[in-house]
Enzyme design. Structure first.
Site, PDB file in Angstrom:
ATOM      1  N   GLU A 264       0.848  -1.197   0.000  1.00 36.20           N
ATOM      2  CA  GLU A 264       0.000   0.000   0.000  1.00 36.20           C
ATOM      3  C   GLU A 264       0.885   1.249   0.000  1.00 36.20           C
ATOM      4  O   GLU A 264       1.902   1.302   0.695  1.00 36.20           O
ATOM      5  CB  GLU A 264      -0.885  -0.018   1.252  1.00 36.20           C
ATOM      6  CG  GLU A 264      -1.776   1.200   1.410  1.00 36.20           C
ATOM      7  CD  GLU A 264      -2.469   1.239   2.774  1.00 36.20           C
ATOM      8  OE1 GLU A 264      -3.539   1.857   2.877  1.00 36.20           O
ATOM      9  OE2 GLU A 264      -1.922   0.636   3.734  1.00 36.20           O
ATOM     10  N   LYS A 324      -9.938   0.231  -2.495  1.00 34.18           N
ATOM     11  CA  LYS A 324     -10.201  -0.211  -1.122  1.00 34.18           C
ATOM     12  C   LYS A 324     -11.669  -0.043  -0.774  1.00 34.18           C
ATOM     13  O   LYS A 324     -12.227   1.055  -0.892  1.00 34.18           O
ATOM     14  CB  LYS A 324      -9.322   0.585  -0.152  1.00 34.18           C
ATOM     15  CG  LYS A 324      -9.380   0.121   1.293  1.00 34.18           C
ATOM     16  CD  LYS A 324      -8.414   0.930   2.155  1.00 34.18           C
ATOM     17  CE  LYS A 324      -8.417   0.453   3.599  1.00 34.18           C
ATOM     18  NZ  LYS A 324      -7.485   1.244   4.447  1.00 34.18           N
ATOM     19  N   CYS A 380      -4.538  -3.017   3.780  1.00 34.77           N
ATOM     20  CA  CYS A 380      -4.342  -2.600   5.169  1.00 34.77           C
ATOM     21  C   CYS A 380      -5.362  -3.213   6.119  1.00 34.77           C
ATOM     22  O   CYS A 380      -5.478  -4.421   6.232  1.00 34.77           O
ATOM     23  CB  CYS A 380      -4.322  -1.074   5.252  1.00 34.77           C
ATOM     24  SG  CYS A 380      -3.523  -0.465   6.764  1.00 34.77           S
TER      25      CYS A 380
END
Length: 522
Positions: A264, A324, A380
């Site tokens: 990321e 995301k 994440c």
């Protein structure tokens, strides 16, 4: 006072079950202390005891959340999470108001309140689920059967049985002095021990066709919120580390990768709108002659930002993207901004909100030998959400890729806590995991949850090797949310039955009240 001390002690002991202490047996011990402390406390006192124990657990274990942004967000998050333990303590205290430990009630209450914590508010924060400290324990293997909720259920049930054994031991002392058998004490303790080793019977297969993966941990200029203060430095670091790894391939010292993964935010500037960044990435892909997954931020849609994984392929450029799906509230976007601005002007430090993606991300590429890699992407904190990880498996992923940027959490337990979650996800889904961070910890994880080549924090490193690709689904994946719904239904039935019993039972007399008070003092 005894109850309060036990509840506080339970919170402290539970801290030991998670990285970086990793004493997994502390989890059932902590739940045993809470089962004993909360039993017979009633609704209000149980809630207060749960809140106290929750604060002792969450405040230190989430301390990484305030490492650079100050104590207010950290303590607010810890308090919010502790409120769910207050609900657990209140429900369990009411269900056990007669004074006796009820292991099944504790387990059901735990699963339901942990499930609410994972969903609310604003999509919830499932970090530090009980299962996430069990990657090295027999309990952890049960994740392949019923997911993280089932692991939490079994641990709570085991803790409740231990507490029941202790309670009976103290209550039955006069009986045992008279030579009566100790079965009432031994049976629940034996049940707890059986539950503690039951996971050893769960198979965690690691067979399947393999593919070579290369994960690149490029490092950043400095830890903290301004990790990307030097334009293109993070991108340059990842390019340099990748090309150095490719030199080993060219020299015959390492196998050629089938898929290369950057973490990321590996590109600290928009890699599609900045010509220099895009050129660097395309040149790197051309040198590798293999597909590359790049984590970056896109300046889109207008007025917003997208946290993305981008697939670049040789000669084709950017061929796929994943946005995301679960941006982090109060970090990547501000929900109800006008309302929260009344309490703190710091909400406007997040100047542009991140937008959520529309669908699971699965990138499909082929190895040189023709084997299909279907990489399911999580960015994440998404790795902590059961539904997001299950969605990519159901969408066809035969390997999982977790991209993360831990630079904003410094030298804290956040990175090892996140790696532990990825290890549980490997076991839960029966999939290998490529876990790659900008600064560490990064690792290659096989489907049995074993982490290989774990890197150090804030170093430039690569993880490389063959991982099995698997298509078969575990029972946990097939069941989905069913274990939680079953637990919720069972708890509702238990609450209704308990309410009905309360209405039809006569008030306790003076002698009965005295007995309960005497037990509370024991």
């Amino acid at each position: 006072m005894r109850r309060l001390l036990l509840s506080l002690l339970g919170g402290g002991v539970l801290c030991l079950a998670f990285p970086t202490f990793d004493v997994w047996v502390a989890a059932p011990v902590a739940l045993a202390l809470w089962a004993w402390a909360w039993a017979g406390s009633g609704l209000r006192r149980g809630a207060a005891l749960g809140l106290a124990g929750g604060l002792v657990f969450f405040v230190p274990t989430l301390s990484w959340s305030g490492i650079y942004v100050g104590s207010l967000p950290w303590l607010a998050l810890a308090t919010l999470e502790a409120l769910f333990l207050a609900v657990a303590g209140g429900l369990y205290g009411w269900l056990t108001r007669s004074g006796g430990v009820r292991p099944l009630a504790l387990a059901l209450v735990w699963v339901v309140t942990e499930g609410f914590r994972a969903r609310a508010p604003y999509g919830g924060f499932p970090w530090l689920k009980l299962a996430f400290g069990q990657a090295d324990s027999p309990f952890g293997r049960l994740v392949a059967v019923g997911g993280a909720p089932f692991v939490g259920f079994v641990i709570a049930l085991s803790g409740g049985l231990l507490a029941l054994g202790v309670q009976r031991l103290l209550r039955d002392r006069p009986v045992r002095r008279a030579g009566m058998p100790a079965r009432r004490v031994l049976l629940p303790v034996a049940g707890a021990l059986v539950l503690g080793v039951a996971g050893l019977a769960v198979p965690l297969p690691t067979d399947g066709p393999s593919a070579q993966f290369l994960g690149v941990q490029g490092n950043v200029a400095r830890p903290g919120l301004d990790f990307n203060a030097e334009r293109r430095q993070v991108l340059d670091n990842h390019v340099a580390a990748t090309l150095a790894a490719q030199q080993d391939v060219a020299a015959g010292r390492a196998p050629a990768p089938d898929l290369v993964v950057w973490p990321e935010n590996a590109s600290d500037i928009d890699p599609l709108r900045n010509a220099d960044a895009k050129a660097e990435i395309l040149d790197t892909v051309a040198t590798l002659d293999r597909p590359l997954v790049v984590g970056g931020l896109l300046e889109e849609p207008v007025g917003f930002v997208s946290n993305v994984a981008l697939l670049f392929e040789p000669g084709r450029g950017n061929t796929a993207r994943y946005v995301k799906r679960h941006p982090v509230p109060f970090a990547e976007y501000i929900p109800n901004r006008a309302f929260w601005r009344q309490f703190s002007a710091e909400v406007d430090l997040v100047t542009r909100d991140f937008v959520p993606g529309p669908a699971p991300g699965v990138f499909t590429v082929r190895t040189a030998g023709g084997t299909e890699i279907r990489a399911g992407i999580a960015i994440c904190f998404e790795v902590a959400y059961d539904d997001i990880m299950r969605d990519v498996v159901e969408a066809g992923a035969n390997v999982l890729v977790v991209q993360t940027n831990n630079a904003t959490f410094g030298y804290t337990a956040e990175s090892p806590q996140q790696l532990a979650i990825s290890r549980l996800r490997a076991m839960e889904a029966g999939r290998s995991v490529v876990h790659v961070s900008t600064v560490g910890q990064s690792a290659l994880i096989t489907p049995d949850g074993t982490a290989h080549q774990v890197t150090s924090l804030f170093t430039q490193a690569v993880v490389r090797g063959a991982l099995p690709l698997r298509d078969s689904t575990t029972l946990a994946t097939r069941l989905g949310e069913a274990p939680e719904w079953v637990a919720a239904g069972a708890l509702l039935a238990l609450l209704l039955l308990s309410t009905r019993t309360t209405r039809t039972t006569r008030p306790a007399g003076p002698d009965e009240t005295k007995d309960e008070d005497d037990d509370d003092a024991a």
